[in-house]
Enzyme design. Structure first.
Site, short mmCIF file in Angstrom:
data_model
loop_
_atom_site.label_atom_id
_atom_site.label_comp_id
_atom_site.label_asym_id
_atom_site.label_seq_id
_atom_site.Cartn_x
_atom_site.Cartn_y
_atom_site.Cartn_z
CD GLN A 1 -1.66 -2.27 1.94
OE1 GLN A 1 -0.50 -2.65 1.97
NE2 GLN A 1 -2.63 -2.91 2.55
CG ASP B 1 -6.63 -0.81 10.35
OD1 ASP B 1 -5.46 -0.46 10.16
OD2 ASP B 1 -7.46 -0.94 9.43
CG ASN C 1 -1.65 1.21 11.16
OD1 ASN C 1 -2.71 1.40 10.56
ND2 ASN C 1 -0.49 1.64 10.67
C1 LIG Z 1 -6.55 6.00 7.49
S1 LIG Z 1 -6.26 4.36 7.22
C2 LIG Z 1 -5.61 3.65 8.67
C3 LIG Z 1 -5.39 2.21 8.52
O1 LIG Z 1 -6.56 1.60 8.07
C4 LIG Z 1 -4.23 1.89 7.56
O2 LIG Z 1 -3.05 2.35 8.14
C5 LIG Z 1 -4.17 0.43 7.32
O3 LIG Z 1 -3.60 -0.32 8.08
C6 LIG Z 1 -4.94 -0.07 6.16
O4 LIG Z 1 -4.92 -1.46 6.04
P1 LIG Z 1 -5.61 -2.12 4.77
O5 LIG Z 1 -5.37 -3.59 4.98
O6 LIG Z 1 -4.93 -1.58 3.57
O7 LIG Z 1 -7.08 -1.78 4.84
#
Ligand SMILES: CSC[C@@H](O)[C@@H](O)C(=O)COP(=O)(O)O
Length: 347
Positions: free
Chosen positions: A197, A238, A248
């Site tokens: 990501q 999260d 997170n």
């Molecule tokens: C503002 S987004 C915060 C978190 O959701 C982000 O850091 C994250 O861990 C996203 O995980 P993902 O698995 O891509 O949904």
């Protein structure tokens, strides 16, 4: 500004985050089942974004229900909620948004058509509020950043940007505000294995905004800190337990340990809706495990020999004592004092 979730012509438009940065594609979602699948497959991802997407998913499900009986309607809506809740377990914003939509349905008196209309308006409100919340996080984060040096190099992990929210972002919202105010030299973006990501989405967002960005692989962060290249770390979240322990993206915990070793402030930026006051500590946060193909395969290329086992937790939990402050829309708070984040009493 980049808006990854838009309500238009009676459907939800999602930027397909599985295709960036090579292709900018928009997916049109008309049904709650398709919204659940979009969340599960990470077409839409990031804690606040999946909350907003699920809110629209609830409305899409509500408008599919064909009954004039209120009890029957609420029972069927609960099934839509269960489907959406089953998509991803860690980000609490998903459950928060679905809960708010269910509560709205229960509290609205009137015809089924009237309840459906109020549900659409509530989803739109959740969408609009998330953008305002992120802008406030950006401003509070700017105030919480170290005063020296004047221009900072900020390291971030995963993507906590506009794509991960309804717009502006949390951790990347602070970066945006710092860039706007001339307090940022550049961003270091961890690539964020296994789904990348950081390399794909955070880097893409920075390029869109003209923010200088350096992508590193996750195992380079300690070296960069030791070399004095990083002034602050800011990540999203999260789910944050009541004691400040923060779930997170996998890799966040090791980043926090290394930041402490090098006396670098480590910030978490997240809306209050990401704080789960029902959980006393981070050990109670459910951690999503995803398919091993995320580890053993990139595109069509297999990376490992057969006969190997895999473990693919998507998140880890950073203990509160490693976190300098948690930046919310109501201010920046020490992780041990999160109860104050529910009001506007800034530290
Ligand atoms: C503002 S987004 C915060 C978190 O959701 C982000 O850091 C994250 O861990 C996203 O995980 P993902 O698995 O891509 O949904």
């Amino acid at each position: 500004m980049l808006y990854p979730i838009v309500w238009k012509n009676n459907s939800v438009l999602l930027i397909d985050q599985t295709r960036l940065p090579n292709e900018y594609a928009v997916v049109e979602i008309h049904r709650s089942e398709d919204m659940a699948e979009a969340i599960r497959t990470m077409i839409v991802r990031g804690a606040p974004a999946i909350g907003v997407a699920a809110a629209y998913g609830m409305y899409l499900g509500a408008r599919e229900i064909e009954t004039s009986d209120r009890t029957e309607f609420l029972q069927q809506l609960e099934k839509v909620a269960q489907l959406l809740r089953s998509t991803r377990p860690t980000a609490v914003n998903l459950f928060w948004a679905i809960g708010r939509m269910m509560q709205t349905a229960y509290e609205t008196l009137g015809t089924i058509a009237e309840i459906q209309q109020i549900l659409l308006e509530t989803a739109q409100t959740i969408n609009a509020e998330d953008i305002q919340t992120c802008e406030a996080i950006g401003d509070h984060g700017l105030a919480a950043l170290p005063k020296t040096p004047e221009k900072l190099i900020i390291l971030t992990h995963c993507n906590a940007g506009a794509l991960a929210t309804a717009g502006y972002g949390t951790a990347l919202g602070v970066v945006r505000s710092a860039w706007r105010e001339g307090r940022l030299t550049r961003v270091f973006a961890d690539e964020t294995r296994p789904r990348l990501q950081g390399a794909k989405l955070t880097a893409w967002e920075c390029v869109q905004e003209g923010i200088p960005v350096t992508v590193i692989t996750d195992n380079m962060a300690a070296h960069c800190m030791k070399q004095g290249l990083i002034d602050a770390v800011i990540v999203g979240a999260d789910r944050i337990a009541a004691n400040g322990d923060t779930a997170n993206k996998i890799g966040t915990y090791s980043l926090a340990i290394v930041a402490q070793k090098h006396n670098i402030p480590f910030f978490v930026a997240a809306p209050v809706s990401t704080i789960d006051f029902t959980l006393a500590s981070g050990s109670l946060i459910p951690i999503e495990e995803r398919h091993p193909s995320e580890i053993y395969q990139i595109g069509d290329t297999l990376l490992t020999p057969s006969g190997v086992e895999f473990y693919n937790p998507a998140f880890d939990v950073t203990p509160a004592e490693l976190i300098t402050a948690i930046i919310t829309e109501n201010g920046a708070f020490p992780p041990g004092d999160l109860v104050k984040s529910q009001t506007n009493s800034m530290v």
